[in-house]
Design a protein around this motif. Sequence first.
Motif, PDB file in Angstrom:
ATOM      1  N   LEU A 175       0.625  -1.044  -0.100  1.00 36.21           N
ATOM      2  CA  LEU A 175       0.008  -0.050  -0.012  1.00 36.21           C
ATOM      3  C   LEU A 175       0.768   1.358  -0.043  1.00 36.21           C
ATOM      4  O   LEU A 175       0.628   2.144  -0.884  1.00 36.21           O
ATOM      5  CB  LEU A 175      -0.983  -0.096   1.345  1.00 36.21           C
ATOM      6  N   GLY A 176       1.766   1.404   0.987  1.00 41.32           N
ATOM      7  CA  GLY A 176       2.751   2.362   0.897  1.00 41.32           C
ATOM      8  C   GLY A 176       3.723   2.673  -0.343  1.00 41.32           C
ATOM      9  O   GLY A 176       3.745   3.654  -0.833  1.00 41.32           O
ATOM     10  N   ARG A 177       4.020   1.485  -1.173  1.00 41.22           N
ATOM     11  CA  ARG A 177       4.888   1.761  -2.348  1.00 41.22           C
ATOM     12  C   ARG A 177       3.693   2.389  -3.248  1.00 41.22           C
ATOM     13  O   ARG A 177       4.241   2.895  -4.117  1.00 41.22           O
ATOM     14  CB  ARG A 177       5.337   0.179  -2.394  1.00 41.22           C
ATOM     15  N   HIS A 178       2.552   1.566  -3.394  1.00 38.43           N
ATOM     16  CA  HIS A 178       1.728   1.983  -4.432  1.00 38.43           C
ATOM     17  C   HIS A 178       1.399   3.615  -4.216  1.00 38.43           C
ATOM     18  O   HIS A 178       1.380   4.372  -5.318  1.00 38.43           O
ATOM     19  CB  HIS A 178       0.358   1.336  -4.180  1.00 38.43           C
ATOM     20  N   LEU A 179       1.254   4.071  -2.907  1.00 39.29           N
ATOM     21  CA  LEU A 179       0.979   5.694  -2.835  1.00 39.29           C
ATOM     22  C   LEU A 179       1.943   6.469  -3.100  1.00 39.29           C
ATOM     23  O   LEU A 179       1.902   7.503  -3.933  1.00 39.29           O
ATOM     24  CB  LEU A 179       0.678   5.773  -1.415  1.00 39.29           C
ATOM     25  N   ARG A 180       3.288   6.018  -3.061  1.00 41.95           N
ATOM     26  CA  ARG A 180       4.481   6.749  -3.382  1.00 41.95           C
ATOM     27  C   ARG A 180       4.563   6.605  -4.909  1.00 41.95           C
ATOM     28  O   ARG A 180       4.828   7.671  -5.532  1.00 41.95           O
ATOM     29  CB  ARG A 180       5.714   6.219  -2.977  1.00 41.95           C
ATOM     30  N   LYS A 181       4.477   5.845  -5.596  1.00 45.28           N
ATOM     31  CA  LYS A 181       4.255   5.709  -7.084  1.00 45.28           C
ATOM     32  C   LYS A 181       3.211   6.359  -7.657  1.00 45.28           C
ATOM     33  O   LYS A 181       3.357   7.069  -8.732  1.00 45.28           O
ATOM     34  CB  LYS A 181       4.383   3.965  -7.699  1.00 45.28           C
TER      35      LYS A 181
END
Length: 470
Positions: A361-367
């Motif tokens: 989830l965190g990786r997706h938000l940054r991307k």
Amino acid sequence: MSESPALPVTLDRRSATPLAVQLAEELRTAAADGRLRSGDRLPSTRALAAQLKVSRTVTAAAYEQLHAEGWIAGKHGSGTYVTTAPPGSPTARPRRAKPAAEDEAAVDLRPGSPWAGGIDRSAWRRAWRGAAEAAPMLRHQRAGLPAYRAVVAEHLLRHRGLRVRAEFDESGEGESVLATGGTTAAVAELAATVLRQGDTVAVEDPGYQRAVETMRAAGLRVVPIPVDANGLLLDAVPAGAKAVYCSPAHQYPLGRRMSAGRRVELVERARREGWLVIEDDYDGELRYDVAPLPLLAALAPDVVVHLGTTSKILTPTLGAGWLVAPPAVVSAVLEHRESTGASPSAAGQLVVVELARNGDLGRHLRKLRRELSERRALLVRALTDGGVAVIGDDAGAHLVVPLDSAETERDLIGRARARGLVLDGLARHHCGKPTWFGIALGYAACSRKQLHEAIPELLEVFTGRVRSSG
């Protein structure tokens, strides 16, 4: 679908009637009398111009007029097709032209859709497999899964600066966070619990019409309130209002944020006059220039109900959102769910929990922030370099091209659809008399390649038709 033979067109160059008008009339008549059939592919504007020995401006203008009338439709990368069967034809079945938004070849540039194409498919599958490991539930959890509400609490702290209680049980009693089925579902619950039929609710105008219609369906009296560059005009809120609905982080659809001064004034008046403030945190996680202003729920947790959703940062597939509210509101919603047997679906909540647990989830938000920031910069640069004015903060997943009238707005939407581009106008986002006109351009639903290819078409559509933003 079949490609049409040579078009049955005759133009009279000695007539006072403009050639584009003649061409549109010839094609309209051919479609009406059956010489052109629904599904026939028309030549490109360039090919038809060469065939008729006229400028491409003539053929483009004729196609745009016919598209606006519903006789033809464009498919991006495919061509232009007749969409209407001859009226009264015994061999023709009544049919409506397929809306451009449903056309897989069309490029969807409307706001309100997420960058679902950017979700890592391996992470997506991993989350669903992990969710499937949960044992089947024996009974509904009216407040939502404790693990999901804990993820929401962490998300709000990290990405929105809102601190809420982070320990949850199944009952939800004494807590401030509930799972919901999304923003509109939460509005419906508030309308059925803490508000009553006949209560007055002030809403931003233009604003989110699904919330408006949900309130009206519940018997609430909805009063449209104008917005300016600083947000909702509080002096226009009528006496006796019970609630104010707004999207202060990234106003939908104008794309601006409510100023700090207006936020303070709003919560002070809410406390003084007994308003419940419903804060729709639309695109709240998506800011690219500066840190977002504090949530209204952080300024006044006693009078603010904060609504959020995973539909814009992930996908509507999950049907998972959240509500942060004062204890009395939480209790009322829980009582309503218990008495009606309603509760938000747990499946989407389980997937969100797994995405968070794996760090996806965190990786997706940054991307997501990086991708949409770059898309916005690309679109803003191309439009402004082309002399097209834009408004809206450096945030979210859409921007606005202001226009001078509803007629211009309708015309541009029709011209864009003839080119296979699906646009959205501001006029339909009013619940009162429209006062803002323009195009709300979304850049999340399409691919990066589609956006690049759409920009030259957009510039052709907008050239010469856009006013100064003032």
